[in-house]
Design an enzyme around this catalytic site. Structure first.
Site, PDB file in Angstrom:
ATOM      1  N   ARG A   1      11.312  79.068  32.443  1.00  0.00           N
ATOM      2  CA  ARG A   1      11.662  78.791  33.835  1.00  0.00           C
ATOM      3  C   ARG A   1      11.229  79.938  34.724  1.00  0.00           C
ATOM      4  O   ARG A   1      11.378  81.103  34.367  1.00  0.00           O
ATOM      5  CB  ARG A   1      13.176  78.592  33.993  1.00  0.00           C
ATOM      6  CG  ARG A   1      13.624  78.332  35.428  1.00  0.00           C
ATOM      7  CD  ARG A   1      15.132  78.225  35.543  1.00  0.00           C
ATOM      8  NE  ARG A   1      15.803  79.433  35.124  1.00  0.00           N
ATOM      9  CZ  ARG A   1      15.919  80.523  35.887  1.00  0.00           C
ATOM     10  NH1 ARG A   1      15.383  80.564  37.081  1.00  0.00           N
ATOM     11  NH2 ARG A   1      16.542  81.588  35.428  1.00  0.00           N
ATOM     12  N   VAL A   2      10.691  79.583  35.887  1.00  0.00           N
ATOM     13  CA  VAL A   2      10.432  80.567  36.938  1.00  0.00           C
ATOM     14  C   VAL A   2      11.190  80.132  38.180  1.00  0.00           C
ATOM     15  O   VAL A   2      11.396  78.947  38.420  1.00  0.00           O
ATOM     16  CB  VAL A   2       8.925  80.702  37.262  1.00  0.00           C
ATOM     17  CG1 VAL A   2       8.185  81.390  36.132  1.00  0.00           C
ATOM     18  CG2 VAL A   2       8.303  79.360  37.568  1.00  0.00           C
ATOM     19  N   SER A   3      11.605  81.104  38.985  1.00  0.00           N
ATOM     20  CA  SER A   3      12.436  80.801  40.151  1.00  0.00           C
ATOM     21  C   SER A   3      11.640  80.246  41.317  1.00  0.00           C
ATOM     22  O   SER A   3      12.157  79.521  42.148  1.00  0.00           O
ATOM     23  CB  SER A   3      13.189  82.058  40.590  1.00  0.00           C
ATOM     24  OG  SER A   3      14.073  82.466  39.566  1.00  0.00           O
ATOM     25  N   LYS A   4      10.353  80.610  41.403  1.00  0.00           N
ATOM     26  CA  LYS A   4       9.526  80.162  42.515  1.00  0.00           C
ATOM     27  C   LYS A   4       8.340  79.366  41.988  1.00  0.00           C
ATOM     28  O   LYS A   4       7.805  79.647  40.928  1.00  0.00           O
ATOM     29  CB  LYS A   4       9.028  81.358  43.335  1.00  0.00           C
ATOM     30  CG  LYS A   4      10.155  82.152  43.992  1.00  0.00           C
ATOM     31  CD  LYS A   4       9.594  83.311  44.776  1.00  0.00           C
ATOM     32  CE  LYS A   4      10.709  84.130  45.440  1.00  0.00           C
ATOM     33  NZ  LYS A   4      10.179  85.282  46.189  1.00  0.00           N
TER      34      LYS A   4
ATOM     35  N   ALA B   1      12.406  76.420  39.224  1.00  0.00           N
ATOM     36  CA  ALA B   1      13.596  76.283  40.063  1.00  0.00           C
ATOM     37  C   ALA B   1      14.518  77.463  39.826  1.00  0.00           C
ATOM     38  O   ALA B   1      14.457  78.134  38.789  1.00  0.00           O
ATOM     39  CB  ALA B   1      14.327  74.985  39.727  1.00  0.00           C
TER      40      ALA B   1
END
Length: 204
Positions: free
Chosen positions: A7-10, A39
């Site tokens: 997962r990456v935040s952006k 997300a």
């Protein structure tokens, strides 16, 4: 079977995602067995994680690059891993804080047990503060009580829907107009009643 989650935040964080994918691949996770979300970890709607958890079967190992890629918070993380353990699924963290967590080993299970104990301690602290707050409010003449977000009919609907493996939790939450944490306070992943659900159905 090894199944990975990244997962990456952006949405533009491709470098970080590449780093996670490379680490998972180096550990032996096939590229077609890596589920991805772009997300924030605080978001309830993570279709990649939802599909990943549905794909896992008894004997599989869920592999993540770092501990913070998986759970929204410590309690959410503990709930996920405990649910996996009940289904005979192991959990492995590759690096960072929590890299000693590998529930395929006795020492890794011990480390995760410490995390679970900390989550329980945190939950009890919150519970004690809530009770103290209610008592203080009553002493001042204010009587509070939680307003339930679901009706009896909606709880029964949620039970039936969660018992169906094909149910999309995200779609069910949109139908009921509640968040995933709220839903799971009424029913569990397999449709079992939880505290709020029991209280709604027992209410007159």
């Amino acid at each position: 079977m090894l199944i990975g989650y990244a997962r990456v935040s952006k949405s533009d964080g491709s470098q970080v995602l590449d780093l996670q994918n490379d680490a998972l691949a180096a550990y032996g996770v096939s590229s077609d067995k890596i589920y991805i979300d772009q997300a924030s970890g605080k978001k309830d709607d993570r279709p990649g994680l939802e599909n990943c958890l549905k794909a896992l079967r008894e004997g599989d190992v869920l592999v993540v690059w770092k501990l913070d890629r998986l759970g929204r918070d410590l309690q959410h993380l503990v709930n996920i891993v405990q649910d996996l353990e009940k289904k005979g699924i192991s959990f492995k963290v590759l690096t960072g804080q929590g890299a000693d967590i590998d529930t395929t080993t006795a020492s890794g299970k011990l480390v995760f047990g410490i995390f679970a104990a900390l989550a329980e301690y945190e939950r009890e602290l919150i519970r004690e503060r809530t009770i103290a707050g209610v008592k203080a409010a009553r002493a001042r003449g204010r009587v509070g009580g939680r307003k339930f977000k679901l009706t009896k009919a909606q709880v029964r609907l949620a039970q039936a829907a969660m018992q169906n493996r094909d149910t999309s939790v995200s779609e069910l939450c949109r139908e009921l107009n509640i968040t995933k944490p709220a839903l799971y306070s009424y029913v569990g992943p397999s449709g079992e009643l939880r505290e709020n659900g029991r209280r709604v159905l027992e209410a007159k």
